[in-house]
Write an enzyme that holds these catalytic residues in place. Structure first.
Site, PDB file in Angstrom:
ATOM      1  N   ASP A 131       0.861  -1.190   0.000  1.00  0.00           N
ATOM      2  CA  ASP A 131       0.000   0.000   0.000  1.00  0.00           C
ATOM      3  C   ASP A 131       0.893   1.235   0.000  1.00  0.00           C
ATOM      4  OD1 ASP A 131      -2.409   1.572   0.323  1.00  0.00           O
ATOM      5  OD2 ASP A 131      -1.891   1.820   2.419  1.00  0.00           O
ATOM      6  N   TYR A 156      -0.745   8.697  -2.141  1.00  0.00           N
ATOM      7  CA  TYR A 156      -0.672   8.478  -3.586  1.00  0.00           C
ATOM      8  C   TYR A 156      -1.926   9.029  -4.282  1.00  0.00           C
ATOM      9  CZ  TYR A 156       3.173   4.986  -3.378  1.00  0.00           C
ATOM     10  OH  TYR A 156       4.367   4.339  -3.221  1.00  0.00           O
ATOM     11  N   GLY A 157      -3.002   9.158  -3.520  1.00  0.00           N
ATOM     12  CA  GLY A 157      -4.328   9.482  -4.080  1.00  0.00           C
ATOM     13  C   GLY A 157      -4.396  10.797  -4.824  1.00  0.00           C
ATOM     14  N   ASN A 186      -6.273   1.016  -3.355  1.00  0.00           N
ATOM     15  CA  ASN A 186      -7.169   1.223  -4.484  1.00  0.00           C
ATOM     16  C   ASN A 186      -6.548   2.142  -5.528  1.00  0.00           C
ATOM     17  OD1 ASN A 186     -10.204   0.207  -3.717  1.00  0.00           O
ATOM     18  ND2 ASN A 186      -8.960   0.643  -1.936  1.00  0.00           N
ATOM     19  N   THR A 187      -5.800   3.140  -5.059  1.00  0.00           N
ATOM     20  CA  THR A 187      -5.198   4.093  -5.989  1.00  0.00           C
ATOM     21  C   THR A 187      -4.185   3.387  -6.897  1.00  0.00           C
ATOM     22  OG1 THR A 187      -5.521   5.816  -4.333  1.00  0.00           O
ATOM     23  CG2 THR A 187      -3.971   6.300  -6.100  1.00  0.00           C
ATOM     24  N   GLU A 239      -6.246   8.852   9.497  1.00  0.00           N
ATOM     25  CA  GLU A 239      -4.850   8.926   9.973  1.00  0.00           C
ATOM     26  C   GLU A 239      -4.796   9.609  11.340  1.00  0.00           C
ATOM     27  OE1 GLU A 239      -1.892   7.951   8.662  1.00  0.00           O
ATOM     28  OE2 GLU A 239      -2.563   7.190   6.723  1.00  0.00           O
ATOM     29  N   THR A 268      -8.513   1.773   1.125  1.00  0.00           N
ATOM     30  CA  THR A 268      -8.157   0.862   2.220  1.00  0.00           C
ATOM     31  C   THR A 268      -8.204   1.529   3.596  1.00  0.00           C
ATOM     32  OG1 THR A 268      -5.875   1.285   1.558  1.00  0.00           O
ATOM     33  CG2 THR A 268      -6.841  -0.804   0.902  1.00  0.00           C
TER      34      THR A 268
HETATM   35  N1  DGL Z   1      -4.491   3.559   0.527  1.00  0.00           N
HETATM   36  C1  DGL Z   1      -4.936   4.470  -0.495  1.00  0.00           C
HETATM   37  C2  DGL Z   1      -6.123   3.867  -1.283  1.00  0.00           C
HETATM   38  O1  DGL Z   1      -6.628   2.797  -0.978  1.00  0.00           O
HETATM   39  C3  DGL Z   1      -5.335   5.811   0.087  1.00  0.00           C
HETATM   40  C4  DGL Z   1      -4.195   6.638   0.646  1.00  0.00           C
HETATM   41  C5  DGL Z   1      -3.398   7.407  -0.401  1.00  0.00           C
HETATM   42  O2  DGL Z   1      -3.921   8.380  -0.963  1.00  0.00           O
HETATM   43  O3  DGL Z   1      -2.232   7.041  -0.621  1.00  0.00           O
HETATM   44  O4  DGL Z   1      -6.544   4.475  -2.238  1.00  0.00           O
END
Ligand code: DGL
Length: 270
Positions: free
Chosen positions: A13, A45-46, A77-78, A156, A189
């Site tokens: 992740d 990452y989003g 998911n990203t 967070e 997630t």
């Molecule tokens: N874990 C990322 C997701 O499931 C969300 C956090 C992020 O933006 O990195 O999209």
């Protein structure tokens, strides 16, 4: 590449959010060894470009493949939305990801064929959930999406049932409620931690689809099909690799995981 039942499952992740997937995998597959990677130095990452997320995903996948994993799970998911093909192309082992698993479960669970999907701006903007749901249902279900960028920082912060989070949820979810959906996909997630609060906002008539549970079910099926379930009777090994240890990492991470993190190793990917 020789795959052995005792080889670990690699789960990754952008940070700690994927620990909800690791937790679901640990609960469903308690004998499996797990190597987790969270890119805590570069999260989130989003909000990053497709190219950057794909490059980061490739680096992480290569790191885990060097650990001789028997399966990769993209627990973000990203990354699943924009970098699945990149990871799939370089991996000699099966690659599971949260979007396909969540989409499949949502299609199976909806009764009125009206599904809502929430996620980060990148995930929702990619249209990956809509494409994945259409793969399992060609008859044209009603789909409503909503990007919920504030949920990740609120989680967070540990504000899982805080008035601010509840107000934010009402703001994001009211348009979905108005669409009479009976199923809501938690397409990030981080969101499973908000499940009790999101459930109370959506009401009993709406089923919440947790991609973490869905992907762990898929991992179990796939290991059985490949005859790669770990028969070991001893304590499994769970190792956590991160790119930085932020101040509250252990506290937040243990809340995500629901147990002690044990050894956390700091790695550099650059
Ligand atoms: N874990 C990322 C997701 O499931 C969300 C956090 C992020 O933006 O990195 O999209």
């Amino acid at each position: 590449m020789h795959l052995s039942p005792s080889s670990p499952i690699g789960i990754f992740d952008s940070g700690v959010g994927g620990l909800t997937v690791a937790r679901a995998v640990m609960e469903r597959l308690p004998r499996e060894n797990i190597v987790y990677f969270g890119d805590t130095a570069r999260v989130p990452y989003g909000v990053k470009s497709r190219e950057t997320v794909a490059r980061f995903a490739e680096q992480i996948a290569r790191f885990l493949l060097a650990k001789q994993v028997k399966m990769l799970i993209i627990a973000c998911n990203t990354m699943a939305a924009v970098a699945y093909d990149t990871v799939r192309a370089l991996s000699p082992v099966p690659v599971l990801e949260v979007i396909d698993a969540g989409a499949r479960t949502a299609v199976a669970r909806t009764r009125n064929r009206r599904i809502g999907i929430i996620g980060t701006p990148s995930t929702i903007g990619s249209g990956a959930y809509v494409t994945a749901i259409q793969r399992y249902d060609q008859s044209g279900m009603f789909l409503a999406t909503e990007a919920c960028p504030l949920f990740v920082p609120l989680v967070e912060e540990g504000w899982l049932d805080h008035p601010v989070t509840r107000l934010t949820a009402f703001e994001y979810l009211t348009p979905l409620l108005a669409q009479n959906i009976d199923t809501l996909v938690l397409g990030c997630t981080h969101y499973p931690l908000l499940k009790p609060m999101l459930g109370s906002v959506m009401g009993q008539g709406v089923r919440l689809v947790d991609s973490a549970e869905a992907v762990s079910e898929r991992a179990e099926d796939l290991l059985r099909e490949m005859k790669l379930e770990n028969p070991g009777q001893g304590e499994p090994e769970h190792v956590f690799h991160v790119t930085d240890v932020p101040q509250r990492f252990r506290e937040v991470g243990e809340r995500f995981l629901g147990r002690s993190l044990g050894t956390v190793r700091v790695e550099s990917l650059c």
